[in-house]
Design a protein around this motif. Structure first.
Motif, short mmCIF file in Angstrom:
data_model
loop_
_atom_site.label_atom_id
_atom_site.label_comp_id
_atom_site.label_asym_id
_atom_site.label_seq_id
_atom_site.Cartn_x
_atom_site.Cartn_y
_atom_site.Cartn_z
N LYS A 218 7.41 20.07 40.19
CA LYS A 218 7.10 21.48 40.40
C LYS A 218 5.67 21.63 40.94
O LYS A 218 4.74 20.99 40.46
N ARG A 219 5.51 22.54 41.89
CA ARG A 219 4.19 22.73 42.49
C ARG A 219 3.18 23.23 41.47
O ARG A 219 2.02 22.81 41.47
N GLU A 220 3.59 24.15 40.60
CA GLU A 220 2.64 24.67 39.61
C GLU A 220 2.16 23.56 38.67
O GLU A 220 1.01 23.56 38.22
N ALA A 221 3.04 22.59 38.40
CA ALA A 221 2.66 21.45 37.56
C ALA A 221 1.67 20.57 38.31
O ALA A 221 0.65 20.13 37.75
N ASP B 231 -0.34 21.43 40.77
CA ASP B 231 -1.60 22.14 40.89
C ASP B 231 -2.40 22.09 39.59
O ASP B 231 -3.63 21.96 39.60
N TYR B 232 -1.70 22.16 38.48
CA TYR B 232 -2.38 22.08 37.18
C TYR B 232 -2.97 20.68 36.99
O TYR B 232 -4.11 20.54 36.54
N SER C 93 -6.08 20.39 38.97
CA SER C 93 -7.16 21.25 38.48
C SER C 93 -7.90 20.65 37.30
O SER C 93 -9.08 20.97 37.08
N TRP D 133 8.38 18.14 34.03
CA TRP D 133 8.00 18.75 35.31
C TRP D 133 8.77 18.22 36.50
O TRP D 133 8.56 18.66 37.62
N ASP E 147 8.11 25.42 49.03
CA ASP E 147 7.52 26.51 48.28
C ASP E 147 7.46 26.23 46.78
O ASP E 147 6.62 26.81 46.07
N ASP E 148 8.34 25.39 46.29
CA ASP E 148 8.46 25.20 44.84
C ASP E 148 8.08 23.82 44.34
O ASP E 148 7.85 23.65 43.14
N SER E 149 8.04 22.82 45.21
CA SER E 149 7.86 21.46 44.74
C SER E 149 7.07 20.62 45.73
O SER E 149 6.90 20.99 46.90
#
Length: 221
Positions: free
Chosen positions: A103-106, A108-109, A112, A177, A39-41
């Motif tokens: 980190k997943r948000e990193a 994904d960024y 993108s 990250w 979920d997080d990485s």
């Protein structure tokens, strides 16, 4: 079932390649980000020389006198593609495989803002405009053939993602990250030895990998 490895990675979940082939439903074709994640990485792989790998594991980030922030650094989510690239850690300056959990948000960024590695006239207009976009971008995206594990790798119709990082994005990846860095070379070497001994990829244990994201449409930028 294949015998479980002696050198088990601490930060990866493994499964026998037999089970992965029999019970998983990984796509055979198309562009897919396939990797190990929660979920997080998500885990990305890189292969480096011993000095760079030693520093990264000790400090849990990249740096030191042997690591360059001035060149593009490529990360891959496919374990087998990484081993294809480094020859199971037999190629010079690629003797060590690192499993880097970020980190997943990193991640994904990073995806993108990536710019594709090929010129497409209907989107970019001119090659000059495309070269300008590439020059300004700090992330390059490539879709390369994925592979099935072996000493002589079998090319698949499925495409695996590579992401080239430079500039501020590379620095943030390398120092901000990262969740963890593990040197998984002992496990890689054990799997390479199994292939040399058995000549059978079904003797392997590999990281559990699932579809993270499917590239349903061609991304032109």
């Amino acid at each position: 079932m294949a015998v479980q490895p002696t050198n088990l990675p601490k930060t990866l979940t493994l499964e026998s390649y037999i089970d992965q082939k029999q019970f998983d439903e990984l796509p055979e074709k198309g562009r897919h980000i396939i990797g190990q994640f929660d979920d997080d990485s998500i885990v990305v792989y890189q292969a480096y020389s011993p000095p760079i790998a030693n520093y990264a594991v000790e400090h849990q980030h990249f740096g030191g006198s042997n690591f360059s922030f001035d060149r593009m650094s490529w990360v891959k989510t496919s374990f087998v593609w990484m081993q294809y690239r480094c020859g199971w850690n037999t190629k010079p300056k690629q003797e060590r495989t690192l499993a880097v959990r970020i980190k997943r948000e990193a991640f994904d960024y990073i995806v993108s803002i990536a710019v594709g590695s090929r010129f497409i006239e209907e989107y970019h207009g001119t090659k000059e405009n495309y070269e300008k976009i590439k020059k300004q971008s700090e992330v390059r995206r490539q879709w390369d053939p994925d592979y099935a594990p072996n000493l002589e790798f079998k090319r698949l119709e499925r495409r695996a993602i590579q992401l080239g990082l430079r500039g501020s994005i590379l620095r943030r990846y390398a120092t901000e990250w990262i969740v963890s860095i593990e040197d998984i070379t002992p496990y890689v070497e054990e799997m390479r030895q199994r292939l040399q001994d058995t000549k059978d990829p079904m003797s392997l244990w590999v990281p559990v990998e699932r579809v993270y994201k499917e590239e349903k449409e061609v991304v032109y930028n």
